[in-house]
Design an enzyme around this catalytic site. Structure first.
Site, PDB file in Angstrom:
ATOM      1  N   ASP A 334      -1.442 -13.616  -5.835  1.00  0.00           N
ATOM      2  CA  ASP A 334      -0.957 -12.801  -4.733  1.00  0.00           C
ATOM      3  C   ASP A 334      -1.693 -13.264  -3.479  1.00  0.00           C
ATOM      4  O   ASP A 334      -2.729 -13.941  -3.570  1.00  0.00           O
ATOM      5  CB  ASP A 334      -1.240 -11.326  -5.020  1.00  0.00           C
ATOM      6  N   ASP A 536      -4.074  -7.631  -6.549  1.00  0.00           N
ATOM      7  CA  ASP A 536      -4.936  -6.490  -6.245  1.00  0.00           C
ATOM      8  C   ASP A 536      -4.176  -5.211  -5.914  1.00  0.00           C
ATOM      9  O   ASP A 536      -4.767  -4.148  -5.830  1.00  0.00           O
ATOM     10  CB  ASP A 536      -5.841  -6.816  -5.052  1.00  0.00           C
ATOM     11  N   ASP A 540       1.589  -5.537  -7.407  1.00  0.00           N
ATOM     12  CA  ASP A 540       1.270  -6.589  -8.381  1.00  0.00           C
ATOM     13  C   ASP A 540       1.249  -6.070  -9.811  1.00  0.00           C
ATOM     14  O   ASP A 540       1.173  -6.864 -10.756  1.00  0.00           O
ATOM     15  CB  ASP A 540      -0.097  -7.203  -8.068  1.00  0.00           C
TER      16      ASP A 540
END
Length: 639
Positions: A334, A536, A540
């Site tokens: 990410d 995080d 996600d």
């Protein structure tokens, strides 16, 4: 002090743990009673350990046997334990009962660990559900407002969301405008301007303006609810390796149980053994063939690796992930909060002639001090060490910028389009600089001041800062043998590509919703099989759950990301991913060595039993000795 309510709650939430503790307690007391010669007490305590610790394994083993027509290790352990107890009573070698109880205790502990894993999954779902309010403020025809539960909302209802409130469900804006912080859902580092006709998502945070929303779909089908369902589905899907292990266990149990039964029946007819010798050899076979050494070949090693990782700031949720991280062939990162810090900072400042960089910062901060926008807060933070006075008559213009009076002059701070409303000709060199910064994924803020006419005094660039170790980590992962490294993010393509180029990532998937990220992970798994996801945020969570190994940033990560992930980097240091991979590969090497040792001992003990060269005490010593040996071997990973 004993608290009955807490104990009752513990027994309801952790029945497997309670069974393992009681089994261990009765085993210890029984061993002490036997040691001091209290045979009657021992023969009361040890069967209690068998019943309490072995109940679940016996039930599961018998259920599998009668319903699925399969034999598994649960049933094998019970047969071996009971066999050891019967033989101990028959030959008055009561310590054999202890050996059977130890086998049962091992499986009771395993059941408790599985129970904790399931509870962790449930906690992650509860954390997701807590992102949205339980109630919504519905607007009736007469203009009256009423708080009602979310599950009572219907398509077509109109609801009011006040500034600073969480949006309760997905809806379309029919009145009002505001900035919406969508970081929890989409991963965008900046709040997004929303106005009439735009869709907003449940679980996102409303900014400065009041909004009137109309529900265009049921609350149960909102984006956050879809995230919840995706996490549930991904966490309950058994990976192929787990299915292989289950098939192996059942095959092993079939062979051992059938061989034990045949060994208890055929020898008197084939080799002329007497029945006492036959039963003795059959029970010895069940004891020495039980896979305790094989179990010890893996778990102590993985637990040692987990402990070693914890000292390095790497939290492995379970031993299986330590194995898998060493086999990872592809990794998806990410962007916001993972490759970047997730905090906006001033990255560049440029001043025009007759002005200094400090002048630009002080003038902008004087206005932005009255703003709650993250960009404004970043500017104020950058000007903290400078001396300036708060502006007056400050007015924020949504989607454009902010105006006010500072040092007896009118000041404008905002985007290029906003400045062009007041300044007819923008300096060409500043336009070129601004374009360059924007191509790098930075947000550009123009600053102008004046009395009758406005004068551009400078530019300020705002960016989500890269983690200092990001580029080095990507290089380390490539050196470690990772074949594919990609970025998946909800942010825009321009910003994502800029960050990817800076850290050395070639493939970028941008502007993705949580379900899109999940699809990318599934596609990678088809090609590379073992895939890690590093993230995080709430957005996600499905991808973290679907990935072979989900890795979350500990300090910056959201609660649900931490719960969903398999590995947590407690210090938010990306280079620990490479450390975790090395630890995983080393654990695989030690596990393989231990399995060879365990199988070697089992083969030697079985051969000795068939040839009649060992008795049951020697078999037990060999069995337990091999277990101790591979356990000590696994502890090497602590270094």
């Amino acid at each position: 002090m004993f608290y009955p309510q807490r104990f009752s709650q513990f027994t309801k939430e952790h029945p497997d743990t309670l069974a393992a503790l009681l089994c261990g307690l009765f085993l210890l007391l029984g061993w002490l009673a036997l040691h001091f010669g209290w045979l009657g007490v021992a023969l009361f305590l040890l069967p209690a350990a068998y019943v309490i610790g072995g109940y679940d394994s016996a039930r599961e083993g018998l259920t599998t046997l009668f319903q699925e027509k399969e034999l598994d290790v649960d049933l094998l352990m019970i047969v071996a334990a009971i066999g050891a107890a019967v033989l101990g009573l028959w030959r008055r070698e009561y310590y054999l009962i202890i050996d059977g109880a130890i086998l049962i205790l091992i499986f009771a502990i395993s059941g408790a660990l599985e129970g904790y894993a399931m509870q962790r999954t449930e906690r992650s779902i509860r954390s997701l559900m807590s992102l949205t309010p339980d109630t919504a403020r519905i607007l009736h025809t007469g203009g009256n407002e009423e708080l009602i539960p979310i599950n009572q909302l219907k398509v077509g209802d109109e609801i009011i969301v006040k500034p600073g409130e969480l949006i309760p469900t997905d809806g379309m804006i029919i009145s009002g405008e505001s900035t919406i912080n969508q970081a929890a859902i989409t991963g965008e580092s900046l709040p997004v301007e929303k106005t009439v006709g735009d869709e907003v998502f449940a679980g996102t945070l409303n900014g400065y303006g009041a909004l009137q929303l109309k529900l265009h779909k049921p609350a149960s089908s909102s984006l956050i609810q879809r995230v919840i369902k995706l996490v549930e589905q991904a966490q309950t899907e058994a990976p192929p390796s787990q299915e292989f292990i289950e098939r192996f266990e059942r095959g092993y149990a079939k062979v051992i149980v059938i061989a034990g039964v045949l060994l208890a029946i055929l020898p008197p007819f084939v080799w002329g053994w007497d029945w006492e010798t036959t039963i003795y050899r059959a029970l010895t076979f069940l004891v020495v063939a039980s896979p305790c050494a094989l179990m010890a070949a893996i778990m102590p090693t993985l637990l040692s690796g987990i402990a070693h990782g914890a000292r390095q700031g790497i939290l492995f949720k379970n031993g299986a992930q330590l194995e898998k991280i060493g086999k990872v062939r592809a990794i998806a990162f990410d962007k916001t909060g993972t490759l970047t810090t997730g905090q906006l900072q001033v990255s560049h400042v440029i001043a025009t002639a007759n002005y200094s960089l400090d002048d630009v910062l002080k003038t902008a901060a004087a206005l932005e001090a009255s703003s709650e926008h993250p960009i404004g807060q970043a500017i104020v933070q950058a000007a903290n060490n400078l001396t300036w006075s708060r502006a007056v008559e400050v007015q924020a213009i949504p989607g454009k910028g902010i105006v006010g009076t500072a040092n007896n002059q009118q000041v404008i701070v905002g985007n290029k389009t906003f400045l062009q409303e007041y300044v007819t000709q923008l300096p060409e060199e500043l336009l070129t600089t601004a374009q360059t910064w924007q191509q790098q994924g930075e947000t550009v803020v123009w600053v102008a001041q004046g009395a009758a006419e406005y004068e551009i005094i400078g530019l300020i660039a705002i960016a989500d800062q890269l983690r200092s170790e990001a580029a080095a980590t990507i290089a380390q992962l490539r050196e470690a043998g990772v074949e594919k490294i990609i970025m998946i993010t909800g942010d825009n393509q321009r910003t994502a590509s800029s960050v990817a180029q800076a850290v050395g990532i070639d493939v970028v998937y941008a502007e993705l919703l949580p379900e899109d990220k999940l699809d990318v992970i599934r596609s990678l798994q088809k090609q590379y099989h073992t895939v890690a996801m590093v993230g995080d945020g709430i957005n996600d969570a499905p991808a973290l759950a679907q990935a072979t190994v989900g890795i979350a940033m500990g300090a910056a990560g959201s609660d649900v990301a931490l719960e969903t992930a398999d590995i947590v980097l407690m210090t938010d240091r990306l280079e620990k991913i490479a450390t975790a991979m090395k630890l995983g590969k080393r654990s695989q090497t030690i596990v393989k060595q231990n399995i060879i040792i365990a199988l070697g001992f089992i083969a030697l003990l079985l051969l000795g039993n068939f040839l009649g060269n060992i008795n049951l005490p020697i078999g037990v010593i060999g069995h337990e000795g091999s277990t101790v040996l591979v356990t000590l071997s696994g502890l090497r990973l602590l270094k």
